[in-house]
Motif scaffolding. Structure first.
Motif, PDB file in Angstrom:
ATOM      1  N   THR A 211       0.850  -1.184   0.000  1.00  0.00           N
ATOM      2  CA  THR A 211       0.000   0.000   0.000  1.00  0.00           C
ATOM      3  C   THR A 211       0.888   1.237   0.000  1.00  0.00           C
ATOM      4  O   THR A 211       1.864   1.297   0.748  1.00  0.00           O
ATOM      5  N   GLN A 212       0.556   2.192  -0.865  1.00  0.00           N
ATOM      6  CA  GLN A 212       1.292   3.453  -0.893  1.00  0.00           C
ATOM      7  C   GLN A 212       0.283   4.592  -0.910  1.00  0.00           C
ATOM      8  O   GLN A 212      -0.682   4.550  -1.671  1.00  0.00           O
TER       9      GLN A 212
ATOM     10  N   CYS B  64      12.748   0.661   7.482  1.00  0.00           N
ATOM     11  CA  CYS B  64      12.147  -0.376   6.642  1.00  0.00           C
ATOM     12  C   CYS B  64      13.184  -1.397   6.185  1.00  0.00           C
ATOM     13  O   CYS B  64      12.893  -2.597   6.114  1.00  0.00           O
TER      14      CYS B  64
ATOM     15  N   THR C 290      14.239  -3.607   9.206  1.00  0.00           N
ATOM     16  CA  THR C 290      13.202  -4.527   9.682  1.00  0.00           C
ATOM     17  C   THR C 290      13.504  -5.954   9.253  1.00  0.00           C
ATOM     18  O   THR C 290      13.241  -6.895   9.982  1.00  0.00           O
TER      19      THR C 290
ATOM     20  N   PRO D   1       4.078  -6.126   9.844  1.00  0.00           N
ATOM     21  CA  PRO D   1       4.183  -5.314   8.622  1.00  0.00           C
ATOM     22  C   PRO D   1       5.515  -4.570   8.563  1.00  0.00           C
ATOM     23  O   PRO D   1       6.176  -4.365   9.576  1.00  0.00           O
TER      24      PRO D   1
ATOM     25  N   ALA E  63       6.997  -0.912   7.304  1.00  0.00           N
ATOM     26  CA  ALA E  63       6.496   0.412   6.939  1.00  0.00           C
ATOM     27  C   ALA E  63       7.656   1.357   6.678  1.00  0.00           C
ATOM     28  O   ALA E  63       8.649   1.354   7.394  1.00  0.00           O
ATOM     29  N   CYS E  64       7.513   2.162   5.635  1.00  0.00           N
ATOM     30  CA  CYS E  64       8.439   3.247   5.353  1.00  0.00           C
ATOM     31  C   CYS E  64       7.605   4.525   5.400  1.00  0.00           C
ATOM     32  O   CYS E  64       6.919   4.867   4.430  1.00  0.00           O
ATOM     33  N   LEU E  65       7.630   5.176   6.536  1.00  0.00           N
ATOM     34  CA  LEU E  65       6.789   6.364   6.715  1.00  0.00           C
ATOM     35  C   LEU E  65       7.182   7.529   5.811  1.00  0.00           C
ATOM     36  O   LEU E  65       6.304   8.190   5.256  1.00  0.00           O
TER      37      LEU E  65
ATOM     38  N   ARG F 185       5.704   6.722   2.600  1.00  0.00           N
ATOM     39  CA  ARG F 185       4.297   6.338   2.745  1.00  0.00           C
ATOM     40  C   ARG F 185       4.003   4.973   2.127  1.00  0.00           C
ATOM     41  O   ARG F 185       3.014   4.787   1.429  1.00  0.00           O
TER      42      ARG F 185
ATOM     43  N   VAL G  10       3.555   0.794   2.930  1.00  0.00           N
ATOM     44  CA  VAL G  10       3.313  -0.247   3.932  1.00  0.00           C
ATOM     45  C   VAL G  10       3.246  -1.587   3.223  1.00  0.00           C
ATOM     46  O   VAL G  10       2.536  -1.741   2.232  1.00  0.00           O
TER      47      VAL G  10
ATOM     48  N   GLN H 157       2.364  -5.487   3.913  1.00  0.00           N
ATOM     49  CA  GLN H 157       1.659  -6.349   4.859  1.00  0.00           C
ATOM     50  C   GLN H 157       1.524  -7.750   4.279  1.00  0.00           C
ATOM     51  O   GLN H 157       1.005  -7.908   3.177  1.00  0.00           O
TER      52      GLN H 157
ATOM     53  N   ASP I  13      -4.510  -7.395  16.057  1.00  0.00           N
ATOM     54  CA  ASP I  13      -3.431  -6.422  16.191  1.00  0.00           C
ATOM     55  C   ASP I  13      -3.377  -5.966  17.642  1.00  0.00           C
ATOM     56  O   ASP I  13      -4.090  -6.473  18.484  1.00  0.00           O
TER      57      ASP I  13
END
Length: 129
Positions: free
Chosen positions: A44-45, A92, A95, A104, A106-108, A111, A113, A115, A126
């Motif tokens: 997801t981006q 990321c 990880t 998951p 994530a690379c904030l 943006r 994710v 999963q 969760d």
């Protein structure tokens, strides 16, 4: 002359701390029992699903963010990982690879994710459930 305390407040606090510790351990055990390997990975981006792939088909994918950042996602040996990223913190990348639905990546800054899901669904517990 002051009277010696009876120790009741101390016993109360020790009992309370013990109960809180027991509740924490029970929560961790519950989460670990629901952890499982997945079959697919969903990427997801910017809040939009940009790809769903099988963990059984090796591939390397590049995702560009709107501000010029990027992530290189590698699916190999039944796991997914970020091998390279333009973000400064590299969380990321550090990880590492995963095949667990409860872990998951994530690379904030970009943006993004990643999963791991089981057969196209993500019904895992969760930390909020």
């Amino acid at each position: 002359m002051p009277q010696a305390s009876s120790g009741k407040p101390l016993r109360f606090w020790l009992l309370l701390i013990g109960l809180i510790a027991l509740a924490c351990v029970a929560g961790l055990v519950t989460l670990s029992l629901h952890r499982q390997s997945g079959a697919m990975v969903q990427i997801t981006q910017d809040g939009q699903v940009v790809g769903t792939y099988s963990l059984q088909q090796p591939r390397t994918l590049r995702y560009e963010s709107q501000d010029g950042g990027y992530n290189i996602v590698v699916i190999a040996d039944g796991k997914v990982r970020v091998s390279e990223a333009s973000c400064p913190d590299q969380v990321c990348v550090r990880t590492g690879p995963t095949d667990q639905t409860a872990s998951p990546i994530a690379c904030l800054p970009n943006r993004l994710v990643i999963q791991v899901i089981d057969n196209g669904t993500s019904s895992q517990l969760d930390g909020v459930s």
